[in-house]
Write a protein that holds these residues in place. Structure first.
Motif, PDB file in Angstrom:
ATOM      1  N   TYR A   4      31.749  47.586  11.927  1.00  9.13           N
ATOM      2  CA  TYR A   4      31.436  47.667  13.571  1.00  9.13           C
ATOM      3  C   TYR A   4      30.431  48.679  13.514  1.00  9.13           C
ATOM      4  CZ  TYR A   4      32.504  48.766  18.208  1.00  9.13           C
ATOM      5  OH  TYR A   4      32.345  48.908  19.715  1.00  9.13           O
ATOM      6  N   LYS A   5      29.345  48.107  14.193  1.00  8.13           N
ATOM      7  CA  LYS A   5      28.148  48.809  14.372  1.00  8.13           C
ATOM      8  C   LYS A   5      28.508  49.788  15.791  1.00  8.13           C
ATOM      9  CE  LYS A   5      23.287  48.778  14.777  1.00  8.13           C
ATOM     10  NZ  LYS A   5      23.151  50.297  14.250  1.00  8.13           N
ATOM     11  N   THR A   6      28.514  51.101  15.613  1.00  7.18           N
ATOM     12  CA  THR A   6      28.785  51.931  16.752  1.00  7.18           C
ATOM     13  C   THR A   6      27.652  52.283  17.725  1.00  7.18           C
ATOM     14  OG1 THR A   6      27.808  53.840  15.674  1.00  7.18           O
ATOM     15  CG2 THR A   6      30.150  53.559  15.167  1.00  7.18           C
ATOM     16  N   LYS A   7      27.947  52.585  18.811  1.00  9.00           N
ATOM     17  CA  LYS A   7      27.066  52.562  19.927  1.00  9.00           C
ATOM     18  C   LYS A   7      27.166  53.964  20.647  1.00  9.00           C
ATOM     19  CE  LYS A   7      28.181  47.763  21.127  1.00  9.00           C
ATOM     20  NZ  LYS A   7      29.218  47.787  20.177  1.00  9.00           N
ATOM     21  N   LEU A  55      42.799  57.751  20.077  1.00 11.73           N
ATOM     22  CA  LEU A  55      41.519  58.215  19.825  1.00 11.73           C
ATOM     23  C   LEU A  55      40.737  57.571  20.973  1.00 11.73           C
ATOM     24  CD1 LEU A  55      41.091  57.640  15.995  1.00 11.73           C
ATOM     25  CD2 LEU A  55      41.504  59.707  17.416  1.00 11.73           C
ATOM     26  N   GLU A  56      40.995  56.547  21.644  1.00 15.74           N
ATOM     27  CA  GLU A  56      40.314  55.825  22.816  1.00 15.74           C
ATOM     28  C   GLU A  56      39.997  57.217  23.818  1.00 15.74           C
ATOM     29  OE1 GLU A  56      40.171  51.705  25.132  1.00 15.74           O
ATOM     30  OE2 GLU A  56      42.210  52.825  24.972  1.00 15.74           O
ATOM     31  N   GLY A  57      38.887  57.140  24.370  1.00 16.76           N
ATOM     32  CA  GLY A  57      38.504  58.161  25.214  1.00 16.76           C
ATOM     33  C   GLY A  57      38.004  59.265  24.737  1.00 16.76           C
ATOM     34  N   VAL A  58      38.097  59.602  23.521  1.00 17.80           N
ATOM     35  CA  VAL A  58      37.657  60.931  23.120  1.00 17.80           C
ATOM     36  C   VAL A  58      36.010  60.871  23.207  1.00 17.80           C
ATOM     37  CG1 VAL A  58      37.485  62.370  21.206  1.00 17.80           C
ATOM     38  CG2 VAL A  58      39.591  61.317  21.358  1.00 17.80           C
ATOM     39  N   THR A  59      35.518  62.116  23.761  1.00 19.70           N
ATOM     40  CA  THR A  59      34.217  62.277  23.910  1.00 19.70           C
ATOM     41  C   THR A  59      33.642  63.330  23.044  1.00 19.70           C
ATOM     42  OG1 THR A  59      34.448  63.876  25.561  1.00 19.70           O
ATOM     43  CG2 THR A  59      34.131  61.390  26.014  1.00 19.70           C
ATOM     44  N   CYS A  60      32.415  63.300  22.811  1.00 20.06           N
ATOM     45  CA  CYS A  60      31.640  64.299  22.073  1.00 20.06           C
ATOM     46  C   CYS A  60      30.535  64.771  22.956  1.00 20.06           C
ATOM     47  CB  CYS A  60      30.888  63.469  20.787  1.00 20.06           C
ATOM     48  SG  CYS A  60      30.168  64.743  19.581  1.00 20.06           S
ATOM     49  N   GLY A  61      30.693  65.974  23.299  1.00 18.28           N
ATOM     50  CA  GLY A  61      29.786  67.040  23.776  1.00 18.28           C
ATOM     51  C   GLY A  61      29.664  66.369  25.184  1.00 18.28           C
ATOM     52  N   LEU A  62      28.486  65.934  25.774  1.00 17.71           N
ATOM     53  CA  LEU A  62      28.314  65.221  26.871  1.00 17.71           C
ATOM     54  C   LEU A  62      28.319  63.691  26.923  1.00 17.71           C
ATOM     55  CD1 LEU A  62      25.593  67.745  28.611  1.00 17.71           C
ATOM     56  CD2 LEU A  62      28.182  67.741  29.271  1.00 17.71           C
ATOM     57  N   LYS A  63      28.154  63.295  25.697  1.00 19.17           N
ATOM     58  CA  LYS A  63      28.284  61.890  25.549  1.00 19.17           C
ATOM     59  C   LYS A  63      29.522  61.415  26.225  1.00 19.17           C
ATOM     60  CE  LYS A  63      25.669  62.029  21.269  1.00 19.17           C
ATOM     61  NZ  LYS A  63      25.931  62.009  19.814  1.00 19.17           N
ATOM     62  N   CYS A  67      32.266  59.480  17.720  1.00 19.02           N
ATOM     63  CA  CYS A  67      33.015  58.527  16.351  1.00 19.02           C
ATOM     64  C   CYS A  67      34.454  58.093  16.706  1.00 19.02           C
ATOM     65  CB  CYS A  67      32.818  59.253  15.282  1.00 19.02           C
ATOM     66  SG  CYS A  67      30.627  59.650  14.958  1.00 19.02           S
ATOM     67  N   PRO A  68      35.528  59.054  16.845  1.00 18.58           N
ATOM     68  CA  PRO A  68      36.735  58.398  16.970  1.00 18.58           C
ATOM     69  C   PRO A  68      37.074  57.441  18.089  1.00 18.58           C
ATOM     70  CG  PRO A  68      36.810  60.967  16.970  1.00 18.58           C
ATOM     71  CD  PRO A  68      34.970  60.356  16.919  1.00 18.58           C
ATOM     72  N   ASP A  69      36.057  57.668  19.261  1.00 21.48           N
ATOM     73  CA  ASP A  69      36.397  56.666  20.141  1.00 21.48           C
ATOM     74  C   ASP A  69      35.700  55.431  19.810  1.00 21.48           C
ATOM     75  OD1 ASP A  69      36.710  55.929  23.148  1.00 21.48           O
ATOM     76  OD2 ASP A  69      34.608  55.749  23.032  1.00 21.48           O
ATOM     77  N   GLN A  70      34.707  55.423  19.150  1.00 20.13           N
ATOM     78  CA  GLN A  70      34.047  54.157  18.673  1.00 20.13           C
ATOM     79  C   GLN A  70      34.874  53.405  17.600  1.00 20.13           C
ATOM     80  OE1 GLN A  70      31.032  52.407  19.200  1.00 20.13           O
ATOM     81  NE2 GLN A  70      31.719  53.658  20.950  1.00 20.13           N
TER      82      GLN A  70
END
Length: 84
Positions: A4-7, A55-63, A67-70
């Motif tokens: 899966y290519k992450t975004k 893991l759905e909806g976990v964010t990283c900083g202001l993003k 990676c867990p959400d992906q």
């Protein structure tokens, strides 16, 4: 192995396998190496629906993602394509 290519994350690719609806062989390419190895070990063997729910909806900083959400997105994509 599925890929899966992450975004929108530092990690660019997630490879994984699913056997009997359980997540196996999770590996992230790029990103925070130690953290992603830890996440991989924590989710391996879990039911994919439980992984998505956690893991759905976990964010990283202001993003708006992480990676867990992906990983959750990857599993949702898997379900759309392969799950019965």
């Amino acid at each position: 192995m599925l890929q899966y290519k992450t975004k929108g994350t530092c990690s660019s690719l997630i490879t994984f396998d699913v056997q009997d609806n359980k997540l196996t062989h999770v590996e992230f390419t790029g990103g925070c190496n130690g953290n992603l190895k830890g996440i991989s070990k924590l989710v391996e063997g879990m039911d994919i629906n439980d992984v998505i729910a956690r893991l759905e909806g976990v964010t990283c900083g202001l993003k708006p993602t992480s990676c867990p959400d992906q990983l959750a997105s990857a599993l949702k994509s898997y379900k759309e394509q392969y799950a019965k």
